[in-house]
Design an enzyme around this catalytic site. Structure first.
Site, PDB file in Angstrom:
ATOM      1  N   ASP A  60       0.807  -1.224   0.000  1.00  0.00           N
ATOM      2  CA  ASP A  60       0.000   0.000   0.000  1.00  0.00           C
ATOM      3  C   ASP A  60       0.841   1.276   0.000  1.00  0.00           C
ATOM      4  OD1 ASP A  60      -2.858  -0.718   0.084  1.00  0.00           O
ATOM      5  OD2 ASP A  60      -2.319  -1.807   1.901  1.00  0.00           O
ATOM      6  N   GLU A  65      -0.131   9.520   1.661  1.00  0.00           N
ATOM      7  CA  GLU A  65      -0.882  10.416   2.567  1.00  0.00           C
ATOM      8  C   GLU A  65      -1.008   9.841   3.982  1.00  0.00           C
ATOM      9  OE1 GLU A  65      -5.268  10.486   2.142  1.00  0.00           O
ATOM     10  OE2 GLU A  65      -5.122  12.618   2.498  1.00  0.00           O
ATOM     11  N   ASP A  66      -1.059   8.514   4.064  1.00  0.00           N
ATOM     12  CA  ASP A  66      -1.335   7.900   5.368  1.00  0.00           C
ATOM     13  C   ASP A  66      -0.162   7.959   6.332  1.00  0.00           C
ATOM     14  OD1 ASP A  66      -4.023   7.184   4.908  1.00  0.00           O
ATOM     15  OD2 ASP A  66      -3.336   5.628   3.538  1.00  0.00           O
ATOM     16  N   ARG A  85       1.356  -1.705   7.154  1.00  0.00           N
ATOM     17  CA  ARG A  85       1.672  -0.365   6.655  1.00  0.00           C
ATOM     18  C   ARG A  85       2.635   0.405   7.569  1.00  0.00           C
ATOM     19  NH1 ARG A  85      -2.669   2.984   3.784  1.00  0.00           N
ATOM     20  NH2 ARG A  85      -0.660   3.766   3.052  1.00  0.00           N
ATOM     21  N   HIS A 160     -11.744   5.688   5.737  1.00  0.00           N
ATOM     22  CA  HIS A 160     -11.118   6.861   6.362  1.00  0.00           C
ATOM     23  C   HIS A 160     -12.073   8.052   6.380  1.00  0.00           C
ATOM     24  CE1 HIS A 160      -6.953   5.224   5.038  1.00  0.00           C
ATOM     25  NE2 HIS A 160      -7.000   5.165   6.358  1.00  0.00           N
ATOM     26  N   CYS A 247      -4.979  10.299  -1.198  1.00  0.00           N
ATOM     27  CA  CYS A 247      -4.052   9.295  -0.640  1.00  0.00           C
ATOM     28  C   CYS A 247      -2.698   9.265  -1.325  1.00  0.00           C
ATOM     29  CB  CYS A 247      -4.595   7.883  -0.786  1.00  0.00           C
ATOM     30  SG  CYS A 247      -6.327   7.725  -0.741  1.00  0.00           S
TER      31      CYS A 247
END
Ligand code: CIR
Length: 254
Positions: A60, A65-66, A85, A160, A247
């Site tokens: 991922d 962005e995460d 992640r 999200h 994202c």
């Protein structure tokens, strides 16, 4: 100057995390084509794009962005909610260190950047499977000296907070009211997604310009009726990995 950190689509994206979507085949070449087109749209808007190399073992990792919340005064490195992640953050430390003082959310806190919506000095954090109260309290501690308030917002039905609501102008949000309550964003005006397009609330704001997906024509018509004329980029292949437009970049004033 506006700068964007992006990361090439991983060859292992087929093994991505999925929460609300069924797994369907992802065409890696198409995902990479769409991601390049996304980077080109950012460049067309005058953004300097810094692409990070592919992380072959982190499925991922295109969804940068995460991994961080970047503000004018500093940045907060996240501790992503999905274990697969968490290792994505290390390379982001290197990429952001030249630009900002870095704070870092620690265990038991978890937060994904996709859950964080910053509107002026107000920071809204989705209370989801990925983001928790401990992270909110840590962020409030880091950011209070800069005048920010950080508060949790209930989210249902999607991954999200920013799947359900994003900013389109200083005081205006695009929202899916089935997934998040308008009353949690006092003082804001709203454009609602067309109910037949529940995933349509994710708009990328680049300065005062918007980037949107052509796959949500009814909501696009609502945006246009409200005077917004976004640039369009197709991210439908990345959407199969439950990712959207915000994202795929970390955008900030360098
Ligand atoms: C995940 O489940 O973490 C990824 N498959 C999708 C992350 C999308 N990121 C975002 O909306 N900020």
């Amino acid at each position: 100057m506006l700068t964007a950190i992006t990361r090439a689509v991983s060859r292992s994206i087929v093994n991505c995390e999925l929460t609300h979507l069924e797994r369907v085949p992802i065409d890696l070449e198409n995902a990479r084509r769409q991601h390049h087109a996304y980077e080109e749209v950012l460049r067309a808007l005058g953004v300097e794009v810094h692409p990070l190399p592919e992380e072959p073992d982190l499925p991922d990792s295109v969804f940068v962005e995460d991994t961080a919340i970047i503000l004018e005064e500093c940045a907060v490195l996240t501790r992503p909610g999905a274990d697969s992640r968490k290792p994505e953050v290390e390379s982001i430390v290197q990429a952001l260190a030249p630009y900002r003082t870095l704070y870092r959310v620690a265990a038991p806190g978890t937060v994904d950047g996709g859950d964080v919506l910053t509107v002026g000095k107000r920071i809204f954090v989705g209370l989801t499977r990925r983001s928790n109260q401990s992270a909110i309290e840590q962020m409030q501690e880091f950011l209070k000296p800069f005048g920010y308030t950080v508060r949790g917002v209930p989210v249902t039905g999607c991954l999200h907070l920013k799947s359900a609501v994003t900013q389109v102008a200083e005081k205006k949000l695009l929202i899916n009211p089935a997934w998040v309550r308008e009353s949690d964003f006092p003082g804001m005006d709203f454009i609602e997604v067309d109910p037949s397009e529940p995933y349509a609330a994710n708009v990328l704001m680049v300065g005062e310009k918007l980037v949107y997906q052509p796959t949500y024509p009814k909501t696009l018509a609502r945006l246009e009726a409200a005077g917004f004329h976004p640039l369009l980029v197709d991210a439908s292949e990345l959407a199969k990995a439950e990712g959207a437009l915000t994202c795929c970049s970390l955008i900030f004033n360098a």
